[in-house]
Design an enzyme around this catalytic site. Sequence first.
Site, PDB file in Angstrom:
ATOM      1  N   ASP A   4      12.849 -21.688 -33.399  1.00 33.42           N
ATOM      2  CA  ASP A   4      13.620 -21.506 -34.484  1.00 33.42           C
ATOM      3  C   ASP A   4      12.933 -20.926 -35.682  1.00 33.42           C
ATOM      4  O   ASP A   4      12.284 -21.845 -36.539  1.00 33.42           O
ATOM      5  CB  ASP A   4      14.488 -22.500 -34.744  1.00 33.42           C
ATOM      6  N   GLU A  64      15.316 -17.539 -31.712  1.00 34.26           N
ATOM      7  CA  GLU A  64      16.618 -17.470 -32.487  1.00 34.26           C
ATOM      8  C   GLU A  64      16.451 -16.178 -33.247  1.00 34.26           C
ATOM      9  O   GLU A  64      15.559 -15.837 -33.905  1.00 34.26           O
ATOM     10  CB  GLU A  64      17.151 -18.589 -33.620  1.00 34.26           C
ATOM     11  N   ASP A 137      14.733 -28.839 -38.002  1.00 29.13           N
ATOM     12  CA  ASP A 137      14.208 -27.536 -37.434  1.00 29.13           C
ATOM     13  C   ASP A 137      13.907 -27.773 -36.111  1.00 29.13           C
ATOM     14  O   ASP A 137      14.042 -26.713 -35.101  1.00 29.13           O
ATOM     15  CB  ASP A 137      13.013 -27.034 -38.338  1.00 29.13           C
TER      16      ASP A 137
END
Length: 196
Positions: A4, A64, A137
């Site tokens: 991410d 992502e 996260d």
Amino acid sequence: MGIDPGTNYMGYGVLEIDGRSVRSVVLGDIDLHKLSDPYVKLRYIFERVGALIDQYAPREVALESPFFGENVQSMLKLGRAQGVAMAAALSRGLPVSEYAPMRIKQSITGRGSAAKEQVAAIVCRILSLEQPPKRLDATDGMAVALCHHFTISNPLNAAMGNERVKGLGGGKKAVSKGGSQSWEKFLREHPDREIK
């Protein structure tokens, strides 16, 4: 491995797949918020992602994709962070996939508008993690890895053949050297829609 991307914290997670069982190998985050020079930050992302790949030896990396927000500068910074993480994986010969934020949330929670806390709770439940990590996260990075696993292990994708499926939500990737031809095809079919 799922990543991410972020400019303050970059979440990551590595899955081990054994038949139908899924196990968390590692999940965590790369702390970037103390680095003020943007180029030092990018180098650090490249080095840390490369070191994680070397240490855990994933077969594939999923990221992502940057979301489209109102703040163009933030989007550019996030895109650079994603690009550097992607380059670290590509430099080690790994295939890379991208998934839209809504698609990741939907694959984990069933809703594309789910909150980070919902994603974290379900990731922890899927992987039997007793306690979520300190920062969300990390679970976001693992959610990317799970989304990729769910996508590539989907029997419908297997039935469609060996071509890789777009993670951003379209059909098959174009097999031509020029990449996806969807916009060109659309414009050929709808010349009146092009703004000149």
